[in-house]
Design an enzyme around this catalytic site. Sequence first.
Site, PDB file in Angstrom:
ATOM      1  N   ASP A   1      67.784  61.845  52.186  1.00 16.55           N
ATOM      2  CA  ASP A   1      67.178  62.220  53.459  1.00 16.55           C
ATOM      3  C   ASP A   1      65.681  61.995  53.299  1.00 16.55           C
ATOM      4  O   ASP A   1      65.000  62.749  52.600  1.00 16.55           O
ATOM      5  CB  ASP A   1      67.466  63.682  53.809  1.00 16.55           C
TER       6      ASP A   1
ATOM      7  N   SER B   1      61.498  70.902  58.264  1.00 18.15           N
ATOM      8  CA  SER B   1      61.236  69.565  58.789  1.00 18.15           C
ATOM      9  C   SER B   1      62.007  69.440  60.094  1.00 18.15           C
ATOM     10  O   SER B   1      63.226  69.341  60.091  1.00 18.15           O
ATOM     11  CB  SER B   1      61.701  68.504  57.784  1.00 18.15           C
TER      12      SER B   1
ATOM     13  N   GLU C   1      66.156  74.415  49.493  1.00 14.02           N
ATOM     14  CA  GLU C   1      67.597  74.265  49.634  1.00 14.02           C
ATOM     15  C   GLU C   1      68.341  74.379  48.307  1.00 14.02           C
ATOM     16  O   GLU C   1      69.478  73.918  48.180  1.00 14.02           O
ATOM     17  CB  GLU C   1      67.907  72.954  50.349  1.00 14.02           C
TER      18      GLU C   1
ATOM     19  N   GLU D   1      65.212  64.784  50.398  1.00 13.39           N
ATOM     20  CA  GLU D   1      66.452  65.224  49.751  1.00 13.39           C
ATOM     21  C   GLU D   1      67.068  64.080  48.955  1.00 13.39           C
ATOM     22  O   GLU D   1      67.279  62.989  49.489  1.00 13.39           O
ATOM     23  CB  GLU D   1      67.462  65.711  50.801  1.00 13.39           C
TER      24      GLU D   1
ATOM     25  N   LYS E   1      73.234  69.705  63.802  1.00 14.29           N
ATOM     26  CA  LYS E   1      72.625  71.009  63.545  1.00 14.29           C
ATOM     27  C   LYS E   1      72.655  71.807  64.839  1.00 14.29           C
ATOM     28  O   LYS E   1      71.994  71.432  65.817  1.00 14.29           O
ATOM     29  CB  LYS E   1      71.180  70.857  63.067  1.00 14.29           C
TER      30      LYS E   1
ATOM     31  N   GLU F   1      69.309  59.065  55.510  1.00 16.39           N
ATOM     32  CA  GLU F   1      69.037  59.840  56.726  1.00 16.39           C
ATOM     33  C   GLU F   1      67.552  59.752  57.058  1.00 16.39           C
ATOM     34  O   GLU F   1      66.702  59.867  56.176  1.00 16.39           O
ATOM     35  CB  GLU F   1      69.451  61.295  56.486  1.00 16.39           C
TER      36      GLU F   1
ATOM     37  N   ASP G   1      68.763  62.025  62.404  1.00 16.21           N
ATOM     38  CA  ASP G   1      68.607  63.477  62.538  1.00 16.21           C
ATOM     39  C   ASP G   1      67.500  63.768  63.546  1.00 16.21           C
ATOM     40  O   ASP G   1      67.770  64.074  64.705  1.00 16.21           O
ATOM     41  CB  ASP G   1      68.294  64.100  61.181  1.00 16.21           C
TER      42      ASP G   1
ATOM     43  N   HIS H   1      60.495  70.333  51.878  1.00 14.43           N
ATOM     44  CA  HIS H   1      61.370  71.344  51.276  1.00 14.43           C
ATOM     45  C   HIS H   1      60.894  71.808  49.905  1.00 14.43           C
ATOM     46  O   HIS H   1      61.545  72.638  49.273  1.00 14.43           O
ATOM     47  CB  HIS H   1      62.800  70.794  51.143  1.00 14.43           C
TER      48      HIS H   1
ATOM     49  N   LYS I   1      76.395  68.841  54.750  1.00 13.77           N
ATOM     50  CA  LYS I   1      75.200  69.073  53.942  1.00 13.77           C
ATOM     51  C   LYS I   1      74.902  70.562  53.975  1.00 13.77           C
ATOM     52  O   LYS I   1      74.684  71.120  55.057  1.00 13.77           O
ATOM     53  CB  LYS I   1      73.998  68.331  54.536  1.00 13.77           C
TER      54      LYS I   1
ATOM     55  N   HIS J   1      73.222  72.253  57.360  1.00 14.33           N
ATOM     56  CA  HIS J   1      72.469  73.507  57.304  1.00 14.33           C
ATOM     57  C   HIS J   1      71.023  73.238  57.695  1.00 14.33           C
ATOM     58  O   HIS J   1      70.654  72.139  58.089  1.00 14.33           O
ATOM     59  CB  HIS J   1      72.537  74.079  55.882  1.00 14.33           C
TER      60      HIS J   1
END
Length: 423
Positions: free
Chosen positions: A245, A45, A208, A167, A339, A288, A315, A158, A390, A367
């Site tokens: 997230d 993503s 993840e 998430e 990131k 997030e 993000d 994910h 994270k 990550h």
Amino acid sequence: MGEIIDIYGREILDSRGFPTVEVEVTIDTDSGEITGRASVPSGASTGTREACELRDKDKSRYNGKGVLKAVENVNTHIANELIGFESAMQTEIDRLLIDLDGTPNKTNLGANAILGTSLAVAKASAEECGLPLFRYMGSPNSRLMPCPMFNVINGGAHAVNNLDIQEFMIVPIGASTFGEALRYGAEIFHVLKSLLKQKNLGCGFGDEGGFAPMLSSNREALDLLVEAIKESGFQPGGEVAIALDAAASEFFDDGKYRLKAESRNLSPEQMIGYWEDIVSGYPVISIEDGLAENDWDGWRLMTSRMKEKIMIVGDDIFVTNKSILEKAIPEIANAVLIKLNQIGTITETLDAMDYAMNNGYKTIVSHRSGETEDNYIAHLAVARNCGYIKTGAPNRSDRVSKYNELLRIEEMLGESALYGKRR
């Protein structure tokens, strides 16, 4: 200081089985040659303004995802330019890499080629100085251990399931040390697995390392987290909180937020109301990307209504880019996800982190869905005393390697170490 005498890139695989870039930088020092090695993560993503991840697009190799062009750029253009430089000149080297690429988004050399080199240079220099990477990138006061945000239920891009929210994380805010926080997360993770089995829900994993069950709604995932926290013997909200997230850009279409798990289409204001209901009903301390990256008006409204209650984390809207942060702060969000591969060099990453923190924003080092065993983000989180990290579920070596490195750092710091909420 050591002089760069060799730079070598290669194509390796990330945690999803896709190619990525690894770079080795060798320096010549008074005590002999030292090599720093770094590998580059990759997101699933991604924000549209992220720095360019250069892929070959040759369908005959890895379905077009090969990175031989980026590797070649490391071994030719970058190596030819940097060999002979002192490795300690990190800022100068990073600026040279940016200028060598010559594009706003690093589309010529590829941010994956540039970042691999930037990180490998830092690792080699840290070893020459006899310093752990967190100390080399930080200061003598780098001692705040980050509070982990464990992504234990995966959805969105994910996972292959029907969850809109990408998430669902547990956050051990009540622990007194990082080691204790890691124990909280691991224990809850295994209780959650037992609950999923009892309820005949799927125990397969997402990118993840978290579980990826098919559920009736996003709220059902939240209910499972609360139940797992309680059954593990912890207090929801007091000892262990929840973070989300949403990756809302993934389900934003034609001005509407389309929640497939709940068969609802919401306006930006209704989406904010949805988050307010979630926060009032569950121990959620962080959301997030609750809105899409281009919904700036929605972000402003959400920030004004919720900034005193939770961390509103940007993000995709910020992509670790200081120039975007300068336009957004203080109206949008109150926390920033960090990131390195979104921007491409250590220098630019630290600039974005420092700018956010100097303006009162929380920073969360993160990550990507495609990770490697490289654990440099553990060092980055401690280097800048950011307070949060994270890096997925306490599951799979590509995620656990970061947690294990943080245990080593905490042991190294000894009694001087602090933990997230003890700042």
